[in-house]
Design a protein around this motif. Sequence first.
Motif, PDB file in Angstrom:
ATOM      1  N   ALA A   1      17.135  40.831  -0.370  1.00 42.81           N
ATOM      2  CA  ALA A   1      16.096  40.313   0.539  1.00 42.81           C
ATOM      3  C   ALA A   1      15.739  41.319   1.625  1.00 42.81           C
ATOM      4  O   ALA A   1      14.778  41.128   2.368  1.00 42.81           O
ATOM      5  CB  ALA A   1      16.555  39.006   1.164  1.00 42.81           C
ATOM      6  N   ASP A   2      16.514  42.405   1.740  1.00 44.72           N
ATOM      7  CA  ASP A   2      16.230  43.433   2.740  1.00 44.72           C
ATOM      8  C   ASP A   2      14.932  44.171   2.395  1.00 44.72           C
ATOM      9  O   ASP A   2      14.535  44.225   1.224  1.00 44.72           O
ATOM     10  CB  ASP A   2      17.386  44.439   2.816  1.00 44.72           C
ATOM     11  N   PRO A   3      14.284  44.768   3.382  1.00 46.26           N
ATOM     12  CA  PRO A   3      13.016  45.481   3.132  1.00 46.26           C
ATOM     13  C   PRO A   3      13.137  46.612   2.111  1.00 46.26           C
ATOM     14  O   PRO A   3      12.264  46.813   1.295  1.00 46.26           O
ATOM     15  CB  PRO A   3      12.644  46.021   4.513  1.00 46.26           C
TER      16      PRO A   3
ATOM     17  N   LYS B   1       1.184  40.195 -10.478  1.00 44.18           N
ATOM     18  CA  LYS B   1       0.414  38.975 -10.717  1.00 44.18           C
ATOM     19  C   LYS B   1       1.269  37.718 -10.605  1.00 44.18           C
ATOM     20  O   LYS B   1       0.794  36.663 -10.159  1.00 44.18           O
ATOM     21  CB  LYS B   1      -0.239  39.033 -12.095  1.00 44.18           C
ATOM     22  N   LEU B   2       2.535  37.814 -11.019  1.00 46.78           N
ATOM     23  CA  LEU B   2       3.402  36.641 -11.007  1.00 46.78           C
ATOM     24  C   LEU B   2       4.209  36.525  -9.715  1.00 46.78           C
ATOM     25  O   LEU B   2       4.953  35.565  -9.532  1.00 46.78           O
ATOM     26  CB  LEU B   2       4.353  36.677 -12.209  1.00 46.78           C
ATOM     27  N   GLY B   3       4.068  37.521  -8.838  1.00 47.71           N
ATOM     28  CA  GLY B   3       4.794  37.482  -7.574  1.00 47.71           C
ATOM     29  C   GLY B   3       6.291  37.631  -7.750  1.00 47.71           C
ATOM     30  O   GLY B   3       7.082  37.021  -7.026  1.00 47.71           O
ATOM     31  N   LEU B   4       6.685  38.448  -8.724  1.00 46.88           N
ATOM     32  CA  LEU B   4       8.102  38.643  -9.024  1.00 46.88           C
ATOM     33  C   LEU B   4       8.579  39.962  -8.436  1.00 46.88           C
ATOM     34  O   LEU B   4       7.822  40.924  -8.309  1.00 46.88           O
ATOM     35  CB  LEU B   4       8.328  38.637 -10.542  1.00 46.88           C
ATOM     36  N   ARG B   5       9.871  39.997  -8.104  1.00 45.41           N
ATOM     37  CA  ARG B   5      10.425  41.155  -7.415  1.00 45.41           C
ATOM     38  C   ARG B   5      10.771  42.288  -8.377  1.00 45.41           C
ATOM     39  O   ARG B   5      10.609  43.454  -8.053  1.00 45.41           O
ATOM     40  CB  ARG B   5      11.673  40.708  -6.648  1.00 45.41           C
ATOM     41  N   ASP B   6      11.277  41.937  -9.553  1.00 48.18           N
ATOM     42  CA  ASP B   6      11.730  42.974 -10.465  1.00 48.18           C
ATOM     43  C   ASP B   6      11.781  42.457 -11.891  1.00 48.18           C
ATOM     44  O   ASP B   6      11.443  41.312 -12.180  1.00 48.18           O
ATOM     45  CB  ASP B   6      13.111  43.509 -10.041  1.00 48.18           C
ATOM     46  N   ARG B   7      12.218  43.332 -12.771  1.00 48.40           N
ATOM     47  CA  ARG B   7      12.245  43.060 -14.207  1.00 48.40           C
ATOM     48  C   ARG B   7      13.158  41.880 -14.557  1.00 48.40           C
ATOM     49  O   ARG B   7      12.865  41.095 -15.459  1.00 48.40           O
ATOM     50  CB  ARG B   7      12.741  44.336 -14.901  1.00 48.40           C
ATOM     51  N   VAL B   8      14.268  41.773 -13.853  1.00 48.13           N
ATOM     52  CA  VAL B   8      15.208  40.694 -14.154  1.00 48.13           C
ATOM     53  C   VAL B   8      14.593  39.336 -13.826  1.00 48.13           C
ATOM     54  O   VAL B   8      14.727  38.371 -14.589  1.00 48.13           O
ATOM     55  CB  VAL B   8      16.531  40.893 -13.388  1.00 48.13           C
ATOM     56  N   GLN B   9      13.904  39.243 -12.704  1.00 53.18           N
ATOM     57  CA  GLN B   9      13.212  37.996 -12.380  1.00 53.18           C
ATOM     58  C   GLN B   9      12.158  37.676 -13.434  1.00 53.18           C
ATOM     59  O   GLN B   9      11.900  36.506 -13.729  1.00 53.18           O
ATOM     60  CB  GLN B   9      12.554  38.089 -11.000  1.00 53.18           C
ATOM     61  N   ALA B  10      11.556  38.710 -14.015  1.00 55.67           N
ATOM     62  CA  ALA B  10      10.567  38.493 -15.066  1.00 55.67           C
ATOM     63  C   ALA B  10      11.210  37.842 -16.290  1.00 55.67           C
ATOM     64  O   ALA B  10      10.609  36.981 -16.938  1.00 55.67           O
ATOM     65  CB  ALA B  10       9.907  39.820 -15.454  1.00 55.67           C
TER      66      ALA B  10
ATOM     67  N   ASP C   1      30.960  35.696  -1.884  1.00 51.43           N
ATOM     68  CA  ASP C   1      31.034  36.203  -3.256  1.00 51.43           C
ATOM     69  C   ASP C   1      29.916  37.209  -3.520  1.00 51.43           C
ATOM     70  O   ASP C   1      28.981  37.372  -2.729  1.00 51.43           O
ATOM     71  CB  ASP C   1      31.026  35.063  -4.280  1.00 51.43           C
ATOM     72  N   GLY C   2      30.034  37.896  -4.650  1.00 51.16           N
ATOM     73  CA  GLY C   2      29.088  38.954  -4.961  1.00 51.16           C
ATOM     74  C   GLY C   2      27.679  38.470  -5.195  1.00 51.16           C
ATOM     75  O   GLY C   2      26.713  39.216  -4.978  1.00 51.16           O
ATOM     76  N   LEU C   3      27.523  37.229  -5.642  1.00 50.13           N
ATOM     77  CA  LEU C   3      26.183  36.695  -5.885  1.00 50.13           C
ATOM     78  C   LEU C   3      25.441  36.463  -4.576  1.00 50.13           C
ATOM     79  O   LEU C   3      24.262  36.809  -4.439  1.00 50.13           O
ATOM     80  CB  LEU C   3      26.279  35.397  -6.682  1.00 50.13           C
ATOM     81  N   ALA C   4      26.136  35.874  -3.602  1.00 50.74           N
ATOM     82  CA  ALA C   4      25.522  35.663  -2.288  1.00 50.74           C
ATOM     83  C   ALA C   4      25.224  37.004  -1.626  1.00 50.74           C
ATOM     84  O   ALA C   4      24.171  37.184  -0.993  1.00 50.74           O
ATOM     85  CB  ALA C   4      26.439  34.823  -1.407  1.00 50.74           C
ATOM     86  N   ALA C   5      26.145  37.952  -1.775  1.00 50.92           N
ATOM     87  CA  ALA C   5      25.930  39.280  -1.186  1.00 50.92           C
ATOM     88  C   ALA C   5      24.729  39.970  -1.824  1.00 50.92           C
ATOM     89  O   ALA C   5      23.929  40.624  -1.141  1.00 50.92           O
ATOM     90  CB  ALA C   5      27.188  40.137  -1.357  1.00 50.92           C
ATOM     91  N   THR C   6      24.605  39.823  -3.130  1.00 49.35           N
ATOM     92  CA  THR C   6      23.457  40.416  -3.830  1.00 49.35           C
ATOM     93  C   THR C   6      22.147  39.835  -3.331  1.00 49.35           C
ATOM     94  O   THR C   6      21.183  40.555  -3.041  1.00 49.35           O
ATOM     95  CB  THR C   6      23.580  40.190  -5.345  1.00 49.35           C
TER      96      THR C   6
END
Length: 233
Positions: A72-74, A194-203, A62-67
């Motif tokens: 996770a790619d560099p 500082k929070l070790g987050l990848r992007d705005r959505v994770q924030a 599914d698209g969620l697993a694909a996302t």
Amino acid sequence: MSISVVIADDQRMIRAGLRMVIETEPDMLVVGEAGDGAEAVAVARRLRPDVVLMDIAMPRQDGLAATSTLRADPHPPGVIILTTFDSDENLYRALRAGAGGFLLKVSSPEHLITAIRVVASGEALLDPAVTTRVISAFAGQPGPRPPAALDGLTPREAEVLRLVARGLSNAEVAAELAVGEATVKTHVARVLMKLGLRDRVQAVVFAYESGLVRAGQSPVSPPAPPASGNNRR
């Protein structure tokens, strides 16, 4: 320079419609298509597009697993999830997967084009209806204990995080705080670091999970007790 896009959806008619909308823009080009999540990952890794439009419900993967796999790619592409809001669980999984944009399939062509531009620039875009759904999902939950990582934020950085969690863009945060947009971008970058987050959505997810923001709370008010004229600006 053109913004390159890959469309991942198991329905050919939807892919064709999206392609028509995107390719009316002189600076956008659809470089590939995929009919399932596994193919989307393979196509995106081969073509390295700027943005992937990702359906959720697709065969094989599914698209969620694909996302999650792509993010996770560099050097991952930006991913915009196309959703019909079939369940809150899917929405939450999409947020955690690291997608940079969320659009309803009934969104206007103009909204789609805006989302592609925003995500291609490295920022995130939440459909207002998505933000409302996120807030509703956290409404009524007991307030968690804020993680120690929040102690490392300055008061202004915490304030910026609260506003971002409410779905405000950098320009809107800048207007709210009466500062420059470049200053807001710097604050957002420091918060993520500082929070070790990848992007705005994770924030956004972090802000709600940590209890920094609660549903129904004013965007600029801290979760602390009502005060005696305390001004954080």
